[in-house]
Write a protein that holds these residues in place. Structure first.
Motif, PDB file in Angstrom:
ATOM      1  N   LYS A 130     131.484  90.518  25.469  1.00  0.00           N
ATOM      2  CA  LYS A 130     130.975  89.561  26.447  1.00  0.00           C
ATOM      3  C   LYS A 130     131.857  89.484  27.693  1.00  0.00           C
ATOM      4  O   LYS A 130     131.367  89.515  28.811  1.00  0.00           O
ATOM      5  N   TYR A 131     133.169  89.359  27.481  1.00  0.00           N
ATOM      6  CA  TYR A 131     134.019  89.188  28.661  1.00  0.00           C
ATOM      7  C   TYR A 131     135.393  89.865  28.564  1.00  0.00           C
ATOM      8  O   TYR A 131     136.310  89.543  29.317  1.00  0.00           O
ATOM      9  N   SER A 136     139.820  87.672  29.992  1.00  0.00           N
ATOM     10  CA  SER A 136     139.041  86.673  30.725  1.00  0.00           C
ATOM     11  C   SER A 136     139.501  85.261  30.372  1.00  0.00           C
ATOM     12  O   SER A 136     139.751  84.951  29.205  1.00  0.00           O
ATOM     13  N   ARG A 137     139.535  84.422  31.369  1.00  0.00           N
ATOM     14  CA  ARG A 137     139.905  83.019  31.130  1.00  0.00           C
ATOM     15  C   ARG A 137     138.861  82.287  30.290  1.00  0.00           C
ATOM     16  O   ARG A 137     139.141  81.206  29.771  1.00  0.00           O
ATOM     17  N   GLN A 138     137.688  82.882  30.142  1.00  0.00           N
ATOM     18  CA  GLN A 138     136.681  82.240  29.284  1.00  0.00           C
ATOM     19  C   GLN A 138     137.160  82.109  27.843  1.00  0.00           C
ATOM     20  O   GLN A 138     136.685  81.256  27.104  1.00  0.00           O
ATOM     21  N   GLU A 141     138.614  78.572  26.496  1.00  0.00           N
ATOM     22  CA  GLU A 141     137.724  77.543  25.965  1.00  0.00           C
ATOM     23  C   GLU A 141     137.223  77.906  24.564  1.00  0.00           C
ATOM     24  O   GLU A 141     137.208  77.068  23.657  1.00  0.00           O
ATOM     25  N   ASP A 142     136.824  79.152  24.384  1.00  0.00           N
ATOM     26  CA  ASP A 142     136.302  79.543  23.060  1.00  0.00           C
ATOM     27  C   ASP A 142     137.387  79.453  21.989  1.00  0.00           C
ATOM     28  O   ASP A 142     137.137  79.034  20.862  1.00  0.00           O
TER      29      ASP A 142
END
Ligand code: BGP
Length: 473
Positions: A130-131, A136-138, A141-142
């Protein structure tokens, strides 16, 4: 004379999900990057992936019974993110949560303190697709959501938590040496991913404070204390450079939320420094750990390395002594063999006193309690004809390291726990099943899983006695 181990001291042992569980697609588990990576064309993993591993997932009761028989005070294990969130985020898989419920409850019934590693390298493949995972900074959160799910579910029963296992190793081997997934060799990407891992670590710790206020949490760092090869002033500079780039660079950020100056200056000169965005430093500072987790296997020794000197070297992943090639960081340091130390078949320096050095240095610089979350000897163990394993070399190795811990405690270092690597034999990420670390032998060969029978080694009985002896001190 030496101080005794404190009565609360936890003698234990450790493992990690991908290395023992197997059951790679059972009960709704999703694929991790290791499930994928070990099956790629052209990799050297052959049959040595973790599809079955030592089948701990289906033999958990039997394994915990062995731990209870041994009298372990703590057992460190990791949770597979993809059992909890098969695609890394979104819907929770109740069957995955239930497995660790059963494990935790069983340990507690036997008075074994559960020590949970949240992340031991098995990143959900879906988040890589996905990233790009830690690029990725995403992921911050996950990862935090995943951690919060665990803290909420298990926090009433689990008080000892480890966030990231060996960030320096999984990011280094993943993005510098190209040996771990994603198999990249790019220093700029390596330091960028590293910075994001720091942020994820700090965020998880900050949210732990609200969810498990009476618990303890920290990262596990692979610490190899560095020695100068000799007393030439240039070797001293090389030693300081290596301590700074290999060690302080990570531990300073964990504890103080700031990168050390000289390492940062070096990365800036090379054009590979991570981008620290406004607000990042505050996040890092708000995630101070309660202890430093230390995985100790060996010390390092360095000399000066010119700008056109050696760079990344080749690792020994076969157990053929002397196959490690020269390595270093041009302009900073060159890794040397320490002539005063014996090495294992994998060319790892055997240095029990180096553990005392490590503990003293961490204590002096960070003033935090320490959990030794891994230490052990990888060897080619052999079954005798009457089905025994005489691993006297492992007993010797572990007992000498425990002696050095006692000296460090006497020096004034606050050590809370000692976990050997590992409880049963298991999968070594780059060395397959032939490199064994356990107190419990797993009967198998490379291609045939056999019955994966559990056989107690000589070291099993020895460690059992040692724990009992200390409990009666
Ligand atoms: C550490 C890891 C462990 C384990 C150990 C032994 O870096 O945290 O998961 O594998 O090293 O290493 P190896 O298997 O390479 O001998």
């Amino acid at each position: 004379s030496l101080n005794p181990f404190p009565s609360t001291f936890l003698f234990g042992s450790a493992s990690a999900a991908y290395q023992i569980e197997g059951a790679y697609d059972q009960d709704g588990k999703g694929p991790s990057v290791w499930d994928t990576y070990t099956k790629l064309e052209g990799t050297t993993f052959k049959n040595t992936n973790g599809d079955v591993a030592v089948d701990h997932y289906n033999r958990m009761e039997e394994d915990v019974a062995l731990m209870a028989e041994m009298g372990l005070k703590t057992y460190r294990f990791s949770i597979a993110w993809t059992r909890i969130y098969p695609t890394g985020a979104g819907e929770v898989n109740e069957a995955g949560l239930a497995f660790y419920d059963r494990l935790i409850d069983l340990l507690l019934q036997h008075d074994i303190v559960p020590m949970v590693t949240v992340y031991h390298w098995d990143l959900p493949q879906a988040l890589m697709d996905k990233y790009g995972g830690f690029e990725s900074r995403q992921i911050i959160e996950d990862f935090t959501t995943y951690c919060e799910t665990l803290f909420t579910r298990y926090g009433d029963r689990v008080k000892h938590w480890i966030t990231l296992n060996e960030q320096n190793i999984f990011i280094g081997l993943g993005y510098r040496n190209g040996l771990h997934p994603p198999g990249v060799k790019d220093l700029k990407r390596m330091y960028a991913a590293n910075h994001i891992a720091f942020l994820a670590n700090a965020k998880a710790i900050a949210s732990f404070r609200n969810l498990v206020p009476d618990g303890k949490i920290g990262p596990s760092f692979a610490y190899g204390p560095i020695y100068p090869a000799d007393c030439k002033p240039e070797s001293i500079i090389a030693y300081e450079n290596a301590e700074e780039l290999n060690n302080h660079f990570y531990m300073d950020v964990y504890v103080n939320g700031e990168y050390p100056d000289m390492a940062m200056k070096y990365l800036e000169r090379e054009g590979i420094a991570p981008t620290v965005e406004p607000g990042d430093t505050e996040i890092l500072k708000a995630g101070k750990p309660d202890f430093m987790g230390v995985n100790y296997y060996q010390s390092g020794t360095v000399s000066a390395n010119p700008l056109d000197g050696v760079g990344e070297g080749k690792m020994n992943t076969t157990g053929k002594k002397g196959t490690t090639s020269a390595s270093g960081v041009p302009g900073l340091f060159r890794n040397e063999r320490n002539p005063h130390l014996e090495t294992t078949n994998w060319d790892w320096a055997i240095d029990p006193a180096g553990l005392r050095v490590a503990l003293r240095r961490i204590h002096n610089r960070y003033k935090l309690p320490i959990i030794i979350s891994e230490n052990g000897l990888g060897e080619f163990d052999k079954l005798t004809e009457n089905g025994e394993v005489h691993d006297d070399y492992r007993i010797d190795y572990i007992s000498k390291h425990i002696d050095e811990i006692q000296k460090a405690i006497t020096d004034g270092v606050d050590v809370l726990a000692y976990c050997t690597w590992s409880f049963t034999d298991l999968l070594s990420w780059l060395n397959g099943y032939q490199k064994r670390y356990g107190f419990v032998y797993i009967d198998r060969d490379e291609t045939d899983e056999k019955e994966l029978k559990r056989i107690k080694k000589k070291s099993f009985y020895w460690y059992k006695d040692l724990i009992a002896r200390h409990a009666n001190e």
